[in-house]
Write an enzyme that holds these catalytic residues in place. Sequence first.
Site, PDB file in Angstrom:
ATOM      1  N   ASP A 193       0.852  -1.194   0.000  1.00 23.88           N
ATOM      2  CA  ASP A 193       0.000   0.000   0.000  1.00 23.88           C
ATOM      3  C   ASP A 193       0.886   1.243   0.000  1.00 23.88           C
ATOM      4  O   ASP A 193       1.883   1.311   0.722  1.00 23.88           O
ATOM      5  CB  ASP A 193      -0.930  -0.007   1.219  1.00 23.88           C
ATOM      6  N   ILE A 194       0.518   2.226  -0.804  1.00 20.94           N
ATOM      7  CA  ILE A 194       1.327   3.444  -0.944  1.00 20.94           C
ATOM      8  C   ILE A 194       1.283   4.293   0.329  1.00 20.94           C
ATOM      9  O   ILE A 194       2.175   5.118   0.565  1.00 20.94           O
ATOM     10  CB  ILE A 194       0.835   4.265  -2.168  1.00 20.94           C
TER      11      ILE A 194
ATOM     12  N   ASN B 241     -13.212  -2.930   2.184  1.00 19.66           N
ATOM     13  CA  ASN B 241     -14.148  -1.816   2.377  1.00 19.66           C
ATOM     14  C   ASN B 241     -15.100  -1.736   1.182  1.00 19.66           C
ATOM     15  O   ASN B 241     -14.645  -1.803   0.030  1.00 19.66           O
ATOM     16  CB  ASN B 241     -13.371  -0.504   2.510  1.00 19.66           C
TER      17      ASN B 241
ATOM     18  N   VAL C 101     -10.917   3.359  -3.652  1.00 14.85           N
ATOM     19  CA  VAL C 101     -10.586   2.858  -4.991  1.00 14.85           C
ATOM     20  C   VAL C 101     -11.650   1.820  -5.347  1.00 14.85           C
ATOM     21  O   VAL C 101     -11.795   0.805  -4.650  1.00 14.85           O
ATOM     22  CB  VAL C 101      -9.172   2.237  -5.048  1.00 14.85           C
TER      23      VAL C 101
ATOM     24  N   HIS D  77     -10.464  -4.880  -3.646  1.00 14.83           N
ATOM     25  CA  HIS D  77      -9.140  -5.203  -3.108  1.00 14.83           C
ATOM     26  C   HIS D  77      -9.293  -5.566  -1.643  1.00 14.83           C
ATOM     27  O   HIS D  77     -10.280  -5.186  -0.999  1.00 14.83           O
ATOM     28  CB  HIS D  77      -8.181  -4.021  -3.281  1.00 14.83           C
TER      29      HIS D  77
ATOM     30  N   HIS E 251      -7.192  -5.529   1.968  1.00 18.63           N
ATOM     31  CA  HIS E 251      -6.042  -5.074   2.740  1.00 18.63           C
ATOM     32  C   HIS E 251      -5.570  -6.216   3.624  1.00 18.63           C
ATOM     33  O   HIS E 251      -6.398  -6.861   4.302  1.00 18.63           O
ATOM     34  CB  HIS E 251      -6.437  -3.917   3.659  1.00 18.63           C
TER      35      HIS E 251
HETATM   36  P1  AMP Z   1      -9.736   1.645   0.143  1.00 21.54           P
HETATM   37  O1  AMP Z   1      -9.718   2.989   0.833  1.00 21.54           O
HETATM   38  O2  AMP Z   1     -10.225   0.510   0.985  1.00 21.54           O
HETATM   39  O3  AMP Z   1     -10.438   1.755  -1.191  1.00 21.54           O
HETATM   40  O4  AMP Z   1      -8.209   1.293  -0.133  1.00 21.54           O
HETATM   41  C1  AMP Z   1      -7.483   1.851  -1.174  1.00 21.54           C
HETATM   42  C2  AMP Z   1      -6.053   1.758  -0.779  1.00 21.54           C
HETATM   43  O5  AMP Z   1      -5.269   1.921  -1.957  1.00 21.54           O
HETATM   44  C3  AMP Z   1      -5.591   2.831   0.215  1.00 21.54           C
HETATM   45  O6  AMP Z   1      -5.063   2.188   1.381  1.00 21.54           O
HETATM   46  C4  AMP Z   1      -4.526   3.591  -0.555  1.00 21.54           C
HETATM   47  O7  AMP Z   1      -3.444   3.994   0.257  1.00 21.54           O
HETATM   48  C5  AMP Z   1      -4.102   2.598  -1.604  1.00 21.54           C
HETATM   49  N1  AMP Z   1      -3.561   3.151  -2.841  1.00 21.54           N
HETATM   50  C6  AMP Z   1      -4.076   4.149  -3.592  1.00 21.54           C
HETATM   51  N2  AMP Z   1      -3.307   4.383  -4.666  1.00 21.54           N
HETATM   52  C7  AMP Z   1      -2.279   3.497  -4.597  1.00 21.54           C
HETATM   53  C8  AMP Z   1      -1.147   3.230  -5.413  1.00 21.54           C
HETATM   54  N3  AMP Z   1      -0.886   3.934  -6.534  1.00 21.54           N
HETATM   55  N4  AMP Z   1      -0.291   2.247  -5.030  1.00 21.54           N
HETATM   56  C9  AMP Z   1      -0.523   1.542  -3.902  1.00 21.54           C
HETATM   57  N5  AMP Z   1      -1.578   1.736  -3.097  1.00 21.54           N
HETATM   58  C10 AMP Z   1      -2.443   2.705  -3.436  1.00 21.54           C
END
Ligand code: AMP
Length: 114
Positions: free
Chosen positions: A30-31, A87, A96, A100, A102
Amino acid sequence: MDNCIFCKIISGEIPAKKVYEDDLVIAIEDISPVAPVHLLVIPRQHIVNSLDMRQEHEGLIGRVFTVAARLAREKGVAEEGFRIVNNNNAGAGQSVFHIHFHLLGGRSLQWPPG
Ligand code: AMP
Ligand code: ZN
């Protein structure tokens, strides 16, 4: 899917720290990590969230969990405890809209979650 950040990571258009990939899923760091271990297990297929799940996806979700368990062991958090979080929609924190999961570990995790 156009304008989907995870589709772009899967296609290689946007870089990510990939820790695992197979025919059905990839896993990346995760970024913006919220725990010492914070990985995302992402199906290659553009599925929006759990509400978009169909019977044909049942095998795919099994793969998500076997991969998450394997990564939890590899990252050394299996025994101490870890969490797999999905989520669904903005009120639950989905930012996003490509499904996905976590994988969180490496610190104590409170219950109930915030
Ligand atoms: P959610 O809020 O459950 O939709 O999780 C989306 C996750 O994607 C968050 O924890 C972000 O930090 C992560 N995220 C968004 N963009 C990127 C990226 N380019 N590379 C890696 N993780 C990302
Ligand atoms: Zn996508």
